[in-house]
Write an enzyme that holds these catalytic residues in place. Structure first.
Site, mmCIF file in Angstrom:
data_model
loop_
_atom_site.group_PDB
_atom_site.id
_atom_site.type_symbol
_atom_site.label_atom_id
_atom_site.label_comp_id
_atom_site.label_asym_id
_atom_site.label_seq_id
_atom_site.Cartn_x
_atom_site.Cartn_y
_atom_site.Cartn_z
ATOM 1 N N LYS A 104 2.955 50.665 -51.094
ATOM 2 C CA LYS A 104 2.513 49.007 -49.829
ATOM 3 C C LYS A 104 3.326 49.131 -48.534
ATOM 4 C CE LYS A 104 3.167 44.114 -50.520
ATOM 5 N NZ LYS A 104 3.943 43.284 -50.786
ATOM 6 N N SER A 161 1.608 39.168 -53.654
ATOM 7 C CA SER A 161 1.262 39.996 -52.368
ATOM 8 C C SER A 161 0.862 41.713 -51.641
ATOM 9 C CB SER A 161 1.793 39.577 -51.013
ATOM 10 O OG SER A 161 3.676 40.195 -51.415
ATOM 11 N N GLY A 212 9.085 40.073 -53.772
ATOM 12 C CA GLY A 212 9.694 39.060 -53.474
ATOM 13 C C GLY A 212 9.467 36.987 -54.139
ATOM 14 N N SER A 254 5.382 39.417 -56.312
ATOM 15 C CA SER A 254 4.439 39.597 -55.496
ATOM 16 C C SER A 254 3.890 40.890 -56.242
ATOM 17 C CB SER A 254 4.923 39.827 -54.219
ATOM 18 O OG SER A 254 4.623 38.671 -53.106
#
Length: 548
Positions: free
Chosen positions: A152, A228, A249, A252
């Protein structure tokens, strides 16, 4: 406005507990069934070797194995790649070339899947060539040697900048070294495949990114991949990598894993090093693993666990012995019915059926419990993650033109900046209070079980692609079950248990006691084995071990 109207539950509340500012847990030697205790001081490759000894044995070559029907799902695992490389049936270079061709195809204007923010073909091939040479000389570093792993773009990985999904952060904060978890994977011979797409600054649940394109769901390219860690979930789902790293977090890692039908695993806070991870939300966020199978999650976890602390501070590392069937007995699953059922009918029905399957096959018991003040916990987490995000980015945001930020993130940052010190302190009091509530549940239950999301992947709106999207209805449904893992630092894992009427994946989540990762992985593996036979293949799917 929705959040502002509800924040009085946090900012104006009278809370007797003192604030608890971090979610770290002291080591507790909780007995776990059928585990292998790893020796202290092992290298990442040595820990991977120990993890391999815990996996079920499969003797046939992956290229000689029976091919499943075209509509059913067969994911090649780390062990499949390792066996194919060791036998000479294929090489890391051949697989890397197939991977790069697939990335080029799905990144083009026709498909526009937007899986990666950056992928350097020369670097990928260089790593693959070095791995191929090691196999040719009989000196692979581990079973992960030559295996593609995506990262990521919130985690440092040379030679790439770390953008956090923005256009500006990679220039403002140069990447000078691999993150600790990336360095450990590199030490195992993994081929780092590039930096995956993400929701800008991690400030959303959809994965829609106006700067780098919006990662699309391989099960339906008109649907979101979730955020995310959108790109990391999507590349694993599409068969491009058996493993990817994300950052979790506020769900995600686990949310996009559920929407894309893969395993999403967030260990206990403190189990992995945060060195080299963007410090966007330091008391609730940490790296996590997205994998095609629970077995691959076990192997990757063994590689990246943090063993750098002094021995007297370091928690013991147990790995699940997945070789024993049934793996563990007398498991007690805590279910809060009102919360569990706050999901779509398809999800509710599918997850209930999965629990019935666990009871029928393994005799595991479901206990009815209540998790108090769930809405207050969600808001307290929101205040915490938002306050930490604006504090960590303040030195950049003060000099930045707002036009460089997507509209949805501009709004989010504006809300974050409105939080008062009283709201933040009360949120930490609520963290302490919730820690007590959850510890009480774990006195009688081994894990808490819930759906992973309240809805399956929803439709990508064309007008959101260039601006970002604020969809608080779907956003709230996606994050509904994620909070405890982050706010309280508890380990959590999601595994696919079925699909809705439209064929979109449904994930079930297990939340465990601190440091009980081995038990969670056992339970997730049992769930995977009970449910995976009927999973349908994504529409966008690549077979990197196919015969040429």
């Amino acid at each position: 406005q929705f959040h502002r109207n509800n924040l009085w539950l946090v900012s104006e509340a009278e809370i007797p507990e003192p604030p608890l500012f971090t979610s770290t847990h002291r080591w507790e030697d909780t007995p776990e069934q059928n585990v292998s205790l790893t020796k202290p001081g092992l290298s990442p490759a040595e820990r991977v070797r120990e993890a391999v000894d815990c996996l079920p044995t499969r003797l046939e070559s992956p290229l000689a194995a029976d091919v499943p029907p075209s509509s059913s799902l067969k994911r090649w695992t780390i062990m499949d790649f390792s066996r194919a490389y060791s036998s000479g049936e294929t090489t890391p270079v051949q697989v890397a070339k197939r991977f790069l061709a697939a990335v080029k195809e799905c990144s083009g204007p026709t498909m526009n899947m937007a899986f990666f923010i950056s992928c350097d073909p020369e670097d990928v091939l260089k790593q693959a060539e070095e791995s191929t040479l090691r196999y040719q000389t009989g000196t692979p570093l581990s079973v992960m040697d030559g295996v593609l792993v995506a990262v990521k773009d919130e985690i440092d990985c040379l030679p790439y900048p770390t953008t956090g999904g923005t256009r500006w952060l990679g220039k403002a904060r140069p990447c000078e070294a691999d993150a600790a978890c990336v360095a450990q994977l590199r030490a195992c011979g993994a081929v780092l495949a590039g930096k995956t797409n993400m929701h800008e600054l991690g400030a959303g649940t959809s994965g829609i990114n106006p700067h780098h394109g919006s990662a699309r769901n391989p099960y339906n390219v008109g649907k979101v991949a979730g955020g995310s860690s959108s790109g990391s979930a999507a590349v694993v789902c599409a068969g491009l990598c058996p493993v990817a790293l994300g950052v979790d977090g506020g769900g995600s890692v686990r949310m996009p894993a559920a929407l894309c039908g893969v395993v999403g695993f967030k260990p206990t806070a403190g189990r992995l090093s945060n060195a080299g991870v963007l410090p966007l939300n330091w008391t609730v966020g940490m790296a996590g693993i997205l994998a095609g199978t629970v077995e691959d999650a076990v192997v990757a976890y063994s590689a990246i666990v943090d063993q750098s602390q002094p021995s007297y501070l370091r928690p013991e590392l147990n790995l699940p012995m997945l070789t024993s069937t049934p793996s563990i007995s007398n498991v007690r699953l805590a279910k809060y019915g009102k919360w569990f059922n706050d999901s779509s009918e398809d999800i509710r029905t599918c997850c209930d059926k999965a629990l019935q399957t666990l009871r029928a096959q393994y005799g595991w018991e479901t206990l009815d419990v209540t998790v108090p003040e769930i809405e207050e916990m969600r808001l307290a987490h929101y205040v915490t993650i938002g306050s930490e995000c604006t504090a960590s980015l303040a030195k950049y945001l003060d000099k930045l033109k707002r036009s460089e930020i997507g509209w949805d993130v501009r709004v989010a940052l504006g809300v974050y900046g409105s939080f008062s010190s009283r709201a933040y302190l009360n949120s930490q009091r609520l963290r302490n209070r919730q820690m007590f509530f959850h510890k009480e549940i774990f006195k009688t239950a081994d894990v808490i079980v819930s759906p992973m999301t309240g809805v399956t992947a929803y439709t990508l709106q064309d007008d959101a692609l260039s601006s970002g999207e604020l969809d608080y209805i779907n956003g709230a449904a996606l994050i509904r079950y994620s909070i405890a893992g982050n706010f309280l630092g508890l380990p959590a894992i999601t595994v696919m248990v079925g699909q809705d009427k439209g064929g979109l994946p449904i994930g079930l989540q297990f939340i465990g006691r601190p440091w009980s990762e081995a038990t969670l992985l056992h339970i997730a593996f049992a769930m995977q084995e009970a449910c995976s036979k009927n999973h349908r293949k994504p529409v966008v799917f690549y077979d990197l071990l196919k015969k040429d």
